[in-house]
Design an enzyme around this catalytic site. Sequence first.
Site, PDB file in Angstrom:
ATOM      1  N   LYS A  38      -5.311 130.925 106.554  1.00 46.13           N
ATOM      2  CA  LYS A  38      -6.741 131.128 106.281  1.00 46.13           C
ATOM      3  C   LYS A  38      -7.550 130.985 107.579  1.00 46.13           C
ATOM      4  O   LYS A  38      -7.028 130.473 108.582  1.00 46.13           O
ATOM      5  CB  LYS A  38      -7.226 130.122 105.234  1.00 46.13           C
ATOM      6  CG  LYS A  38      -7.131 128.671 105.676  1.00 46.13           C
ATOM      7  CD  LYS A  38      -7.330 127.719 104.508  1.00 46.13           C
ATOM      8  CE  LYS A  38      -7.200 126.283 104.976  1.00 46.13           C
ATOM      9  NZ  LYS A  38      -7.038 125.356 103.830  1.00 46.13           N
ATOM     10  N   ARG A 136     -12.534 119.053  93.795  1.00 43.75           N
ATOM     11  CA  ARG A 136     -13.163 120.271  94.289  1.00 43.75           C
ATOM     12  C   ARG A 136     -12.834 121.365  93.283  1.00 43.75           C
ATOM     13  O   ARG A 136     -13.377 121.396  92.195  1.00 43.75           O
ATOM     14  CB  ARG A 136     -12.596 120.552  95.693  1.00 43.75           C
ATOM     15  CG  ARG A 136     -13.307 121.567  96.504  1.00 43.75           C
ATOM     16  CD  ARG A 136     -12.731 121.664  97.911  1.00 43.75           C
ATOM     17  NE  ARG A 136     -11.318 122.057  97.933  1.00 43.75           N
ATOM     18  CZ  ARG A 136     -10.624 122.352  99.032  1.00 43.75           C
ATOM     19  NH1 ARG A 136     -11.193 122.252 100.201  1.00 43.75           N
ATOM     20  NH2 ARG A 136      -9.370 122.716  98.977  1.00 43.75           N
ATOM     21  N   TYR A 264     -30.520 123.036 128.863  1.00 42.78           N
ATOM     22  CA  TYR A 264     -31.567 122.850 127.857  1.00 42.78           C
ATOM     23  C   TYR A 264     -31.952 121.379 127.727  1.00 42.78           C
ATOM     24  O   TYR A 264     -31.071 120.504 127.719  1.00 42.78           O
ATOM     25  CB  TYR A 264     -31.075 123.335 126.489  1.00 42.78           C
ATOM     26  CG  TYR A 264     -31.106 124.844 126.331  1.00 42.78           C
ATOM     27  CD1 TYR A 264     -32.307 125.549 126.363  1.00 42.78           C
ATOM     28  CD2 TYR A 264     -29.923 125.541 126.132  1.00 42.78           C
ATOM     29  CE1 TYR A 264     -32.317 126.924 126.213  1.00 42.78           C
ATOM     30  CE2 TYR A 264     -29.930 126.921 125.975  1.00 42.78           C
ATOM     31  CZ  TYR A 264     -31.136 127.614 126.010  1.00 42.78           C
ATOM     32  OH  TYR A 264     -31.148 128.966 125.857  1.00 42.78           O
ATOM     33  N   MET A 312     -25.270 128.785 124.120  1.00 40.40           N
ATOM     34  CA  MET A 312     -24.541 129.750 123.285  1.00 40.40           C
ATOM     35  C   MET A 312     -23.476 130.502 124.082  1.00 40.40           C
ATOM     36  O   MET A 312     -22.361 130.702 123.621  1.00 40.40           O
ATOM     37  CB  MET A 312     -25.527 130.735 122.660  1.00 40.40           C
ATOM     38  CG  MET A 312     -24.939 131.561 121.541  1.00 40.40           C
ATOM     39  SD  MET A 312     -26.105 132.746 120.880  1.00 40.40           S
ATOM     40  CE  MET A 312     -27.253 131.706 119.981  1.00 40.40           C
TER      41      MET A 312
HETATM   42  C1  LIG Z   1      -5.886 124.573 103.989  1.00 38.88           C
HETATM   43  C2  LIG Z   1      -4.989 124.261 102.862  1.00 38.88           C
HETATM   44  C3  LIG Z   1      -3.658 123.891 103.096  1.00 38.88           C
HETATM   45  C4  LIG Z   1      -3.090 123.659 104.489  1.00 38.88           C
HETATM   46  O1  LIG Z   1      -3.534 122.416 104.992  1.00 38.88           O
HETATM   47  P1  LIG Z   1      -3.103 121.841 106.414  1.00 38.88           P
HETATM   48  O2  LIG Z   1      -3.735 120.508 106.462  1.00 38.88           O
HETATM   49  O3  LIG Z   1      -3.653 122.768 107.422  1.00 38.88           O
HETATM   50  O4  LIG Z   1      -1.613 121.807 106.442  1.00 38.88           O
HETATM   51  C5  LIG Z   1      -2.843 123.718 101.991  1.00 38.88           C
HETATM   52  N1  LIG Z   1      -3.326 123.874 100.725  1.00 38.88           N
HETATM   53  C6  LIG Z   1      -4.590 124.220 100.473  1.00 38.88           C
HETATM   54  C7  LIG Z   1      -5.054 124.359  99.078  1.00 38.88           C
HETATM   55  C8  LIG Z   1      -5.468 124.408 101.533  1.00 38.88           C
HETATM   56  O5  LIG Z   1      -6.734 124.735 101.277  1.00 38.88           O
END
Ligand SMILES: *Cc1c(COP(=O)(O)O)cnc(C)c1O
Length: 406
Positions: A38, A136, A264, A312
Amino acid sequence: MVNHHRAWAEIDLDAVTHNLTVIRRKAGPGVAVMLVVKADAYGHGAVAIAHHAVRCGIGSLGVGTSAEALELREAGVRVPILVLGTLVDEEAAAALHHGIEIGIHSRDRVGMLEKLAKAQGLRARVHLNIDTGMGRLGVLPGNALALFEEIHAAKHLELAGVMTHISSMRGALDETAHEQSQVFERVLDQARERGLLKGAIHVANSAALFTALKPLHSTVRPGISAYGILPGGLPGAEELRPVMSLTSQVVFLKDLPPATRVGYDSTWTSVRATRIATLPVGYNDGVSWRLGNRGQVLVRGQRARIVGRVSMDYTTIDVGHIKDVHVGESVTFFGGVGDKRISLEDVAREANTIAYELSCAVGKRVKRIYIGGEESQLPTQPAGDGRLLQGVQNHEPKPHSTHAPR
Ligand SMILES: *Cc1c(COP(=O)(O)O)cnc(C)c1O
Protein backbone atom coordinates in the site's frame (compact mmCIF):
# COMPACT_ATOMS: atom_id res chain seq x y z
CA MET A 1 30.44 11.55 -10.70
CA VAL A 2 27.69 13.69 -12.21
CA ASN A 3 24.35 13.66 -10.46
CA HIS A 4 21.48 13.87 -12.91
CA HIS A 5 18.61 14.43 -10.55
CA ARG A 6 17.63 16.99 -7.96
CA ALA A 7 16.88 14.12 -5.64
CA TRP A 8 16.82 10.37 -6.04
CA ALA A 9 15.80 7.37 -3.99
CA GLU A 10 17.92 4.33 -4.62
CA ILE A 11 15.96 1.14 -4.04
CA ASP A 12 17.93 -2.04 -3.56
CA LEU A 13 15.88 -4.97 -4.85
CA ASP A 14 18.46 -7.48 -3.60
CA ALA A 15 17.78 -6.15 -0.11
CA VAL A 16 14.05 -6.78 -0.69
CA THR A 17 14.86 -10.35 -1.75
CA HIS A 18 16.93 -10.79 1.40
CA ASN A 19 14.19 -9.36 3.62
CA LEU A 20 11.56 -11.58 2.02
CA THR A 21 13.79 -14.57 2.74
CA VAL A 22 14.00 -13.52 6.41
CA ILE A 23 10.22 -13.01 6.47
CA ARG A 24 9.60 -16.46 5.03
CA ARG A 25 11.91 -18.07 7.55
CA LYS A 26 10.04 -16.34 10.39
CA ALA A 27 6.70 -17.35 8.90
CA GLY A 28 7.81 -20.95 8.73
CA PRO A 29 6.96 -23.73 6.32
CA GLY A 30 3.47 -23.70 4.85
CA VAL A 31 2.67 -20.12 5.86
CA ALA A 32 2.16 -17.86 2.85
CA VAL A 33 3.31 -14.25 2.65
CA MET A 34 0.89 -11.59 1.44
CA LEU A 35 3.23 -8.66 0.86
CA VAL A 36 1.69 -5.31 1.75
CA VAL A 37 2.45 -2.75 -0.98
CA LYS A 38 0.00 0.00 0.00
CA ALA A 39 0.97 3.68 -0.28
CA ASP A 40 3.07 2.95 -3.36
CA ALA A 41 4.88 0.21 -1.44
CA TYR A 42 5.61 2.60 1.43
CA GLY A 43 7.14 5.02 -1.07
CA HIS A 44 9.31 2.41 -2.82
CA GLY A 45 7.17 2.17 -5.96
CA ALA A 46 4.39 -0.42 -5.87
CA VAL A 47 4.66 -1.62 -9.47
CA ALA A 48 8.39 -2.35 -9.31
CA ILE A 49 8.17 -3.88 -5.83
CA ALA A 50 5.14 -6.02 -6.75
CA HIS A 51 6.78 -7.40 -9.90
CA HIS A 52 9.93 -8.13 -7.96
CA ALA A 53 8.01 -9.77 -5.11
CA VAL A 54 6.15 -12.01 -7.55
CA ARG A 55 9.48 -13.00 -9.11
CA CYS A 56 10.57 -13.82 -5.56
CA GLY A 57 7.62 -16.20 -5.31
CA ILE A 58 5.26 -14.07 -3.24
CA GLY A 59 1.73 -15.38 -3.83
CA SER A 60 -0.47 -12.39 -3.01
CA LEU A 61 -0.40 -8.66 -2.31
CA GLY A 62 -2.19 -6.28 0.04
CA VAL A 63 -3.03 -2.68 -0.87
CA GLY A 64 -4.81 0.25 0.75
CA THR A 65 -7.21 1.38 -1.97
CA SER A 66 -8.80 -0.06 -5.08
CA ALA A 67 -6.92 2.49 -7.20
CA GLU A 68 -3.68 0.96 -5.95
CA ALA A 69 -4.97 -2.50 -6.84
CA LEU A 70 -5.99 -1.39 -10.33
CA GLU A 71 -2.62 0.25 -10.92
CA LEU A 72 -0.98 -3.12 -10.28
CA ARG A 73 -3.44 -4.97 -12.52
CA GLU A 74 -2.79 -2.45 -15.28
CA ALA A 75 0.93 -3.06 -14.86
CA GLY A 76 0.34 -6.77 -15.43
CA VAL A 77 0.42 -8.06 -11.86
CA ARG A 78 -1.76 -11.18 -11.89
CA VAL A 79 -1.54 -12.56 -8.33
CA PRO A 80 -4.46 -12.10 -5.90
CA ILE A 81 -4.64 -8.55 -4.52
CA LEU A 82 -6.59 -7.69 -1.37
CA VAL A 83 -7.78 -4.21 -0.46
CA LEU A 84 -6.87 -4.59 3.21
CA GLY A 85 -9.18 -2.00 4.62
CA THR A 86 -12.34 -1.09 2.79
CA LEU A 87 -13.69 0.78 -0.21
CA VAL A 88 -15.97 3.71 -0.65
CA ASP A 89 -19.02 2.44 -2.53
CA GLU A 90 -18.05 4.03 -5.84
CA GLU A 91 -14.82 2.00 -6.02
CA ALA A 92 -16.48 -1.38 -5.77
CA ALA A 93 -17.64 -2.07 -9.34
CA ALA A 94 -14.23 -1.56 -10.95
CA ALA A 95 -12.52 -3.51 -8.19
CA LEU A 96 -14.78 -6.54 -8.68
CA HIS A 97 -14.44 -6.32 -12.44
CA HIS A 98 -10.67 -6.71 -12.10
CA GLY A 99 -10.88 -9.56 -9.63
CA ILE A 100 -9.68 -7.56 -6.66
CA GLU A 101 -10.38 -9.12 -3.25
CA ILE A 102 -12.11 -6.92 -0.70
CA GLY A 103 -12.16 -6.73 3.08
CA ILE A 104 -15.66 -6.92 4.58
CA HIS A 105 -16.74 -5.47 7.89
CA SER A 106 -20.48 -4.88 7.71
CA ARG A 107 -23.80 -6.37 6.57
CA ASP A 108 -24.42 -3.37 4.33
CA ARG A 109 -21.24 -4.14 2.49
CA VAL A 110 -22.21 -7.80 2.07
CA GLY A 111 -25.50 -6.76 0.49
CA MET A 112 -23.91 -4.20 -1.77
CA LEU A 113 -21.15 -6.49 -3.03
CA GLU A 114 -23.57 -9.37 -3.55
CA LYS A 115 -25.72 -7.14 -5.75
CA LEU A 116 -22.77 -5.81 -7.73
CA ALA A 117 -21.21 -9.24 -8.20
CA LYS A 118 -24.54 -10.61 -9.37
CA ALA A 119 -24.91 -7.78 -11.88
CA GLN A 120 -21.43 -8.52 -13.20
CA GLY A 121 -22.09 -12.26 -13.28
CA LEU A 122 -19.15 -13.18 -11.07
CA ARG A 123 -18.30 -14.33 -7.57
CA ALA A 124 -16.58 -11.67 -5.49
CA ARG A 125 -13.78 -12.90 -3.23
CA VAL A 126 -14.07 -11.28 0.18
CA HIS A 127 -12.08 -11.38 3.41
CA LEU A 128 -14.05 -11.04 6.63
CA ASN A 129 -12.31 -8.58 8.93
CA ILE A 130 -12.85 -9.21 12.67
CA ASP A 131 -12.15 -6.29 15.01
CA THR A 132 -10.44 -7.89 18.01
CA GLY A 133 -9.10 -4.65 19.45
CA MET A 134 -7.97 -2.31 16.70
CA GLY A 135 -11.25 -0.42 16.97
CA ARG A 136 -11.08 0.75 13.40
CA LEU A 137 -12.52 -1.41 10.63
CA GLY A 138 -13.80 -4.92 11.18
CA VAL A 139 -16.91 -6.43 12.70
CA LEU A 140 -17.04 -6.80 16.48
CA PRO A 141 -16.62 -10.42 17.62
CA GLY A 142 -20.21 -10.66 18.84
CA ASN A 143 -21.52 -9.85 15.36
CA ALA A 144 -19.04 -11.94 13.41
CA LEU A 145 -21.02 -15.16 13.18
CA ALA A 146 -23.99 -13.40 11.61
CA LEU A 147 -21.69 -12.03 8.92
CA PHE A 148 -20.13 -15.45 8.31
CA GLU A 149 -23.67 -16.73 7.74
CA GLU A 150 -24.62 -13.90 5.42
CA ILE A 151 -21.52 -14.34 3.31
CA HIS A 152 -22.21 -18.08 3.20
CA ALA A 153 -25.75 -17.43 2.03
CA ALA A 154 -24.71 -14.88 -0.61
CA LYS A 155 -24.47 -16.76 -3.91
CA HIS A 156 -22.12 -14.28 -5.52
CA LEU A 157 -19.70 -13.93 -2.63
CA GLU A 158 -16.92 -16.32 -1.81
CA LEU A 159 -15.20 -16.23 1.55
CA ALA A 160 -11.54 -15.98 0.49
CA GLY A 161 -10.17 -15.12 3.91
CA VAL A 162 -10.71 -14.21 7.54
CA MET A 163 -8.49 -11.60 9.14
CA THR A 164 -7.83 -9.46 12.17
CA HIS A 165 -5.30 -6.69 12.74
CA ILE A 166 -3.03 -6.35 15.80
CA SER A 167 -2.93 -2.85 17.23
CA SER A 168 0.32 -2.93 19.21
CA MET A 169 3.43 -1.75 17.39
CA ARG A 170 5.34 -4.09 19.74
CA GLY A 171 3.47 -7.15 18.52
CA ALA A 172 3.56 -10.16 20.83
CA LEU A 173 5.70 -8.23 23.34
CA ASP A 174 2.47 -6.52 24.31
CA GLU A 175 -0.17 -8.43 26.25
CA THR A 176 -2.96 -6.93 24.17
CA ALA A 177 -1.72 -8.85 21.11
CA HIS A 178 -2.32 -12.14 22.94
CA GLU A 179 -5.74 -10.97 24.05
CA GLN A 180 -6.60 -10.08 20.45
CA SER A 181 -5.33 -13.43 19.27
CA GLN A 182 -7.52 -15.29 21.77
CA VAL A 183 -10.61 -13.34 20.80
CA PHE A 184 -9.89 -14.16 17.16
CA GLU A 185 -9.47 -17.88 17.97
CA ARG A 186 -12.88 -17.97 19.64
CA VAL A 187 -14.53 -16.42 16.59
CA LEU A 188 -12.75 -18.89 14.32
CA ASP A 189 -13.87 -21.80 16.53
CA GLN A 190 -17.49 -20.72 16.34
CA ALA A 191 -17.32 -20.39 12.56
CA ARG A 192 -15.51 -23.72 12.25
CA GLU A 193 -18.13 -25.53 14.33
CA ARG A 194 -20.81 -24.35 11.96
CA GLY A 195 -18.78 -25.24 8.90
CA LEU A 196 -18.48 -21.61 7.86
CA LEU A 197 -14.71 -21.22 8.02
CA LYS A 198 -13.01 -21.05 4.61
CA GLY A 199 -10.12 -19.41 2.82
CA ALA A 200 -6.90 -17.90 4.10
CA ILE A 201 -6.65 -16.89 7.74
CA HIS A 202 -4.33 -14.00 8.48
CA VAL A 203 -3.36 -11.95 11.51
CA ALA A 204 0.28 -10.91 11.59
CA ASN A 205 1.84 -7.67 10.37
CA SER A 206 5.61 -7.24 10.65
CA ALA A 207 5.64 -6.54 14.38
CA ALA A 208 3.50 -9.58 15.17
CA LEU A 209 5.53 -11.81 12.84
CA PHE A 210 8.94 -10.75 14.18
CA THR A 211 7.86 -11.11 17.81
CA ALA A 212 6.51 -14.60 17.04
CA LEU A 213 2.85 -14.09 17.82
CA LYS A 214 1.13 -17.49 17.60
CA PRO A 215 -0.76 -18.91 15.83
CA LEU A 216 0.10 -17.35 12.48
CA HIS A 217 -2.50 -19.43 10.63
CA SER A 218 -2.17 -19.74 6.86
CA THR A 219 -0.88 -16.33 5.84
CA VAL A 220 1.06 -13.34 7.19
CA ARG A 221 0.77 -9.73 6.01
CA PRO A 222 4.13 -7.98 6.46
CA GLY A 223 4.84 -4.60 4.94
CA ILE A 224 7.50 -2.47 6.59
CA SER A 225 9.91 -5.37 7.29
CA ALA A 226 10.17 -6.16 3.58
CA TYR A 227 11.48 -2.61 3.22
CA GLY A 228 14.11 -3.29 5.86
CA ILE A 229 12.55 -1.56 8.83
CA LEU A 230 10.83 -2.72 12.02
CA PRO A 231 8.91 -0.41 14.29
CA GLY A 232 10.73 0.78 17.40
CA GLY A 233 13.80 -1.48 17.54
CA LEU A 234 11.94 -4.80 17.72
CA PRO A 235 14.08 -7.94 17.81
CA GLY A 236 15.06 -9.13 14.34
CA ALA A 237 15.63 -5.64 12.95
CA GLU A 238 19.34 -6.45 12.64
CA GLU A 239 18.55 -9.33 10.28
CA LEU A 240 16.95 -6.98 7.77
CA ARG A 241 18.67 -4.89 5.12
CA PRO A 242 17.61 -1.30 4.45
CA VAL A 243 16.13 -0.90 0.98
CA MET A 244 15.83 2.80 0.26
CA SER A 245 18.22 5.70 0.51
CA LEU A 246 17.38 9.33 -0.20
CA THR A 247 20.01 11.56 -1.76
CA SER A 248 20.11 15.04 -3.20
CA GLN A 249 22.87 17.34 -4.37
CA VAL A 250 24.18 20.77 -3.47
CA VAL A 251 22.87 23.40 -5.89
CA PHE A 252 24.32 26.49 -4.23
CA LEU A 253 27.02 27.36 -1.69
CA LYS A 254 27.11 30.62 0.17
CA ASP A 255 29.61 31.99 2.69
CA LEU A 256 27.72 33.78 5.41
CA PRO A 257 29.10 36.35 7.82
CA PRO A 258 28.20 36.02 11.51
CA ALA A 259 24.70 36.99 12.63
CA THR A 260 23.02 36.15 9.32
CA ARG A 261 19.50 34.74 9.37
CA VAL A 262 18.49 31.68 7.36
CA GLY A 263 15.06 30.50 6.22
CA TYR A 264 11.40 31.17 6.98
CA ASP A 265 10.71 32.88 10.29
CA SER A 266 14.47 33.36 10.81
CA THR A 267 14.64 30.43 13.20
CA TRP A 268 18.41 30.10 12.71
CA THR A 269 21.14 32.72 12.82
CA SER A 270 24.82 32.10 12.15
CA VAL A 271 26.95 32.52 15.28
CA ARG A 272 30.22 32.69 13.34
CA ALA A 273 31.13 32.90 9.68
CA THR A 274 30.15 29.67 7.99
CA ARG A 275 29.18 28.10 4.68
CA ILE A 276 25.59 27.22 3.87
CA ALA A 277 24.69 24.67 1.19
CA THR A 278 21.25 24.80 -0.38
CA LEU A 279 19.69 21.48 -1.45
CA PRO A 280 16.86 21.28 -3.99
CA VAL A 281 14.57 19.15 -1.84
CA GLY A 282 11.99 20.11 0.72
CA TYR A 283 9.05 18.75 2.63
CA ASN A 284 7.21 17.97 -0.60
CA ASP A 285 10.02 15.54 -1.41
CA GLY A 286 9.98 13.81 1.97
CA VAL A 287 12.34 15.96 4.03
CA SER A 288 10.05 16.46 7.00
CA TRP A 289 9.29 20.03 8.01
CA ARG A 290 9.89 18.90 11.58
CA LEU A 291 13.59 18.37 10.76
CA GLY A 292 14.14 22.13 10.62
CA ASN A 293 17.07 22.94 12.98
CA ARG A 294 17.06 19.28 14.09
CA GLY A 295 17.93 16.91 11.27
CA GLN A 296 21.32 15.82 10.02
CA VAL A 297 22.57 14.72 6.62
CA LEU A 298 25.74 13.08 5.29
CA VAL A 299 28.14 15.09 3.13
CA ARG A 300 31.53 13.59 2.13
CA GLY A 301 31.10 11.01 4.89
CA GLN A 302 30.52 13.65 7.55
CA ARG A 303 27.42 14.82 9.34
CA ALA A 304 26.02 18.25 8.62
CA ARG A 305 23.09 19.95 10.34
CA ILE A 306 19.91 21.14 8.74
CA VAL A 307 19.68 24.83 9.64
CA GLY A 308 16.56 26.95 9.55
CA ARG A 309 13.17 25.71 8.43
CA VAL A 310 12.79 23.08 5.77
CA SER A 311 10.76 24.68 3.00
CA MET A 312 8.63 23.09 0.28
CA ASP A 313 11.38 22.85 -2.34
CA TYR A 314 14.62 23.61 -0.52
CA THR A 315 16.62 22.68 2.56
CA THR A 316 19.66 24.49 3.94
CA ILE A 317 22.56 22.79 5.72
CA ASP A 318 25.65 24.11 7.48
CA VAL A 319 28.78 22.70 5.84
CA GLY A 320 31.24 25.17 7.40
CA HIS A 321 33.18 22.32 9.02
CA ILE A 322 33.47 20.13 5.90
CA LYS A 323 36.33 20.67 3.44
CA ASP A 324 35.98 20.80 -0.34
CA VAL A 325 32.19 20.70 -0.64
CA HIS A 326 31.28 21.71 -4.18
CA VAL A 327 28.15 22.38 -6.15
CA GLY A 328 26.88 19.00 -7.37
CA GLU A 329 28.09 17.21 -4.23
CA SER A 330 25.85 14.33 -3.12
CA VAL A 331 24.01 14.78 0.17
CA THR A 332 22.38 11.78 1.85
CA PHE A 333 19.28 12.23 4.01
CA PHE A 334 19.04 8.58 4.90
CA GLY A 335 21.09 5.61 3.73
CA GLY A 336 24.84 5.11 3.47
CA VAL A 337 26.94 2.35 5.01
CA GLY A 338 28.51 1.49 8.35
CA ASP A 339 29.20 4.38 10.69
CA LYS A 340 28.65 6.65 7.69
CA ARG A 341 25.02 5.80 7.74
CA ILE A 342 21.82 7.55 8.77
CA SER A 343 18.93 5.15 9.18
CA LEU A 344 15.32 6.07 8.53
CA GLU A 345 14.66 5.24 12.19
CA ASP A 346 17.30 7.85 13.22
CA VAL A 347 15.55 10.44 11.08
CA ALA A 348 12.14 9.43 12.44
CA ARG A 349 13.41 9.96 15.99
CA GLU A 350 14.68 13.45 15.12
CA ALA A 351 11.40 14.31 13.41
CA ASN A 352 9.37 12.89 16.28
CA THR A 353 7.47 10.53 14.00
CA ILE A 354 7.57 6.93 12.80
CA ALA A 355 9.69 5.54 9.97
CA TYR A 356 6.49 4.53 8.14
CA GLU A 357 5.48 8.16 7.69
CA LEU A 358 8.87 9.25 6.35
CA SER A 359 9.13 6.36 3.94
CA CYS A 360 5.65 7.04 2.52
CA ALA A 361 6.42 10.76 2.33
CA VAL A 362 9.24 10.47 -0.21
CA GLY A 363 7.62 12.59 -2.88
CA LYS A 364 6.63 12.09 -6.49
CA ARG A 365 9.39 14.43 -7.67
CA VAL A 366 12.07 12.14 -6.27
CA LYS A 367 13.41 9.84 -8.98
CA ARG A 368 13.30 6.14 -8.00
CA ILE A 369 16.38 4.25 -9.13
CA TYR A 370 16.22 0.47 -8.82
CA ILE A 371 19.37 -1.55 -8.37
CA GLY A 372 19.87 -5.32 -8.16
CA GLY A 373 17.02 -7.75 -8.48
CA GLU A 374 18.53 -9.91 -11.21
CA GLU A 375 18.68 -12.96 -9.00
CA SER A 376 15.37 -13.15 -7.30
CA GLN A 377 14.07 -16.67 -7.79
CA LEU A 378 12.53 -18.14 -4.70
CA PRO A 379 10.02 -20.96 -4.98
CA THR A 380 6.48 -19.85 -5.70
CA GLN A 381 4.18 -19.72 -2.71
CA PRO A 382 0.48 -20.44 -2.54
CA ALA A 383 -1.83 -17.50 -1.98
CA GLY A 384 -2.61 -18.86 1.48
CA ASP A 385 -5.70 -20.82 0.67
CA GLY A 386 -4.11 -23.48 -1.50
CA ARG A 387 -4.36 -21.74 -4.86
CA LEU A 388 -1.26 -21.43 -7.04
CA LEU A 389 0.19 -24.36 -5.15
CA GLN A 390 3.19 -25.39 -7.16
CA GLY A 391 6.68 -26.52 -6.36
CA VAL A 392 8.27 -26.61 -2.95
CA GLN A 393 7.63 -23.90 -0.43
CA ASN A 394 9.84 -21.95 1.88
CA HIS A 395 13.26 -22.91 0.72
CA GLU A 396 16.20 -20.60 0.95
CA PRO A 397 17.21 -19.49 -2.54
CA LYS A 398 19.63 -21.95 -4.09
CA PRO A 399 22.96 -20.63 -5.31
CA HIS A 400 22.82 -20.10 -9.04
CA SER A 401 25.16 -22.74 -10.49
CA THR A 402 25.76 -20.87 -13.74
CA HIS A 403 26.44 -17.58 -12.02
CA ALA A 404 30.03 -16.44 -12.30
CA PRO A 405 31.65 -15.66 -8.93
CA ARG A 406 32.02 -11.97 -8.23
C1 LIG B 1 -0.40 -1.89 6.73
C2 LIG B 1 -1.00 -3.17 7.13
C3 LIG B 1 -0.20 -4.30 7.31
C4 LIG B 1 1.32 -4.27 7.24
O1 LIG B 1 1.85 -3.69 8.41
P1 LIG B 1 3.41 -3.53 8.68
O2 LIG B 1 3.48 -2.97 10.05
O3 LIG B 1 3.92 -2.60 7.66
O4 LIG B 1 4.02 -4.88 8.55
C5 LIG B 1 -0.84 -5.50 7.59
N1 LIG B 1 -2.20 -5.56 7.71
C6 LIG B 1 -2.99 -4.50 7.55
C7 LIG B 1 -4.45 -4.63 7.70
C8 LIG B 1 -2.41 -3.26 7.27
O5 LIG B 1 -3.20 -2.20 7.13
